[in-house]
Design a protein around this motif. Structure first.
Motif, PDB file in Angstrom:
ATOM      1  N   GLY A 193     -75.217  46.242 -56.571  1.00 64.41           N
ATOM      2  CA  GLY A 193     -74.541  45.596 -57.704  1.00 64.41           C
ATOM      3  C   GLY A 193     -74.397  46.476 -58.930  1.00 64.41           C
ATOM      4  N   VAL A 194     -74.470  47.819 -58.777  1.00 60.20           N
ATOM      5  CA  VAL A 194     -74.468  48.682 -59.973  1.00 60.20           C
ATOM      6  C   VAL A 194     -73.104  48.778 -60.665  1.00 60.20           C
ATOM      7  N   THR A 195     -72.039  48.289 -60.018  1.00 59.83           N
ATOM      8  CA  THR A 195     -70.757  48.237 -60.723  1.00 59.83           C
ATOM      9  C   THR A 195     -70.644  46.936 -61.514  1.00 59.83           C
ATOM     10  N   GLY A 196     -71.677  46.108 -61.438  1.00 55.51           N
ATOM     11  CA  GLY A 196     -71.683  44.820 -62.125  1.00 55.51           C
ATOM     12  C   GLY A 196     -72.396  44.878 -63.459  1.00 55.51           C
ATOM     13  N   TYR A 197     -72.343  43.756 -64.131  1.00 54.66           N
ATOM     14  CA  TYR A 197     -72.874  43.619 -65.500  1.00 54.66           C
ATOM     15  C   TYR A 197     -74.389  43.870 -65.541  1.00 54.66           C
ATOM     16  N   ILE A 220     -66.982  52.421 -64.599  1.00 61.38           N
ATOM     17  CA  ILE A 220     -67.710  52.125 -63.360  1.00 61.38           C
ATOM     18  C   ILE A 220     -68.234  50.687 -63.377  1.00 61.38           C
ATOM     19  N   GLN A 221     -68.689  50.259 -64.556  1.00 55.45           N
ATOM     20  CA  GLN A 221     -69.412  48.975 -64.658  1.00 55.45           C
ATOM     21  C   GLN A 221     -68.612  47.907 -65.385  1.00 55.45           C
ATOM     22  N   ASN A 222     -68.672  46.672 -64.885  1.00 50.94           N
ATOM     23  CA  ASN A 222     -68.136  45.519 -65.603  1.00 50.94           C
ATOM     24  C   ASN A 222     -68.999  45.253 -66.838  1.00 50.94           C
ATOM     25  N   PRO A 223     -68.399  45.245 -68.035  1.00 49.53           N
ATOM     26  CA  PRO A 223     -69.231  45.040 -69.233  1.00 49.53           C
ATOM     27  C   PRO A 223     -69.417  43.577 -69.643  1.00 49.53           C
TER      28      PRO A 223
END
Ligand SMILES: NC(=O)c1ccc[n+]([C@@H]2O[C@H](COP(=O)([O-])OP(=O)(O)OC[C@H]3O[C@@H](n4cnc5c(N)ncnc54)[C@H](OP(=O)(O)O)[C@@H]3O)[C@@H](O)[C@H]2O)c1
Length: 342
Positions: free
Chosen positions: A11-15, A187-190
């Motif tokens: 889940g590292v591309t997640g919030y 990369i990540q959803n903020p």
């Protein structure tokens, strides 16, 4: 053989997951870890490799893949989906193999949520019931059918069998726009889930809203404080595994404030008026059609009341409070209104 600690993070591309990974990247002891991340996007995997993590492209629903990644891990930090039962079982099977191969119990830090505590208030009342993460007897009064519970119970059962040590983090309403290098690099959803969903609905209907009267209560917690909780727990386990509770005593809530949903609706309404997006700051109840359309039901009308006593007992010191939560709403409205226009 490598002496590094193998850590798998999903889940590292997640919030949440991106905020946790960012904390690991900044650690002075980063080189003592071999961090593997599982992501679905090949482009993001490539960008992550530049941060000296090993990025595997795939889905956590791919059972053989998930099982083999877990079987290579001393620590799994799962932040992708609290409710993916197959992914959780594959993780447990993999960690069982790890235990058989090494003779040591690996660590599983799983992400659940205080959604497990919810009721059917539909915004009509505030409950008196407050759950305490340091009271396993009280947590065990929750019905097996509560949200997230099917997965959480399998994890606690695995801990009881003894082949791993389980720690379940249950954040509440996380808030704040994440800000770090993974966000900067796309990369990540903020953005979080609950308040952004209410904001998107309000922007769409031109007025803030509540489920029912919005009397229901939820705890809140800042995204940086949540990321800290994962790291404080990780360090506490490594310092002395006999100290932090695990298994049935391994529930860690994330909260540092409590709000009712009318307050959230009002803060969204005030921001909408300031931005010229609504004629009135006052939220009105969503119709049934609206709650179905925007949220798939009345989840945002539930109560979830929690006290993070166990999390604080291991040294977690959240900084941001309810005032910060309410103040975070206007910048979130501005960002989502801008994204909507783009
Ligand atoms: N945000 C909150 O306030 C909050 C509070 C309590 C609990 N939670 C729970 O915590 C979990 C994560 O929340 P979040 O806010 O971080 O959500 P998010 O920003 O949507 O992140 C979800 C992450 O999981 C990944 N993912 C989803 N399905 C996957 C799959 N099949 N295989 C591999 N990766 C997959 C996503 O990857 P992609 O980038 O490829 O989509 C993304 O990295 C959720 O279950 C949520 O319900 C959230």
């Amino acid at each position: 053989m490598s002496t590094k600690t193998n850590i798998l993070i999903t889940g590292v591309t997640g919030y949440i997951g991106g905020s946790v990974l960012d904390r690991f990247l900044k650690r002075p002891d980063f080189s003592t870890f071999k961090i593997t991340v599982l992501v679905r996007s090949p482009e993001k995997a490539k960008k992550l490799e530049a941060h000296n993590v090993h990025a595997v492209v795939g889905s956590h629903s791919d059972v053989p893949l998930m099982e083999s990644l877990a079987a290579d891990s001393d620590v799994v930090i799962a932040t992708a989906d609290a409710d993916n039962y197959e992914a959780a079982i594959a993780t447990l099977q993999g960690l069982k193999k790890r235990h058989a191969a090494t003779g040591k119990a690996p660590i599983l830090i799983h992400t659940s949520g205080t959604g497990v505590l919810t009721d059917h208030a539909a915004g009509d009342y505030a409950t008196e019931t407050i759950y305490d993460d340091s009271n396993p007897d009280q947590i065990e009064t929750l019905a097996d059918t509560q949200l997230h519970r099917n997965v959480d119970l399998e994890i606690v059962r695995a801990d009881k069998e003894g082949y791993l040590k389980s720690y379940i983090i249950l954040p509440s309403t996380i808030y704040g726009i994440a800000s770090n290098v993974l966000v900067d690099q796309g990369i990540q959803n903020p953005h979080s889930i609950q308040v952004p969903a209410l904001i998107r609905a309000a922007l769409d209907r031109g007025q803030a809203g509540t489920v029912g009267a919005g009397k229901n209560l939820w705890p809140d917690v800042d995204i940086d404080d949540v990321a800290d909780l994962y790291l404080v727990l990780f360090d506490a386990i490594r310092k002395d595994p006999s100290v932090p509770g695990h298994g049935r005593e391994g529930y860690y809530f994330g909260e540092n404030g409590e709000h009712n949903m009318y307050e959230v609706g009002k803060a969204i309404g005030d921001a909408l008026v300031a931005l010229g997006q609504s004629a009135t700051p006052d939220p009105t109840p969503f119709t049934k059609e609206e709650t179905d359309k925007y949220f798939g039901g009345t989840y945002l009308g539930t109560n979830s009341r929690a006290r993070a006593n166990r999390s604080r007992a291991i040294g977690w010191k959240p900084i941001k409070t309810k005032a910060d939560f309410l103040a975070s709403i206007r910048p979130e409205v501005e960002a989502l209104a801008k994204a909507r226009k783009a």
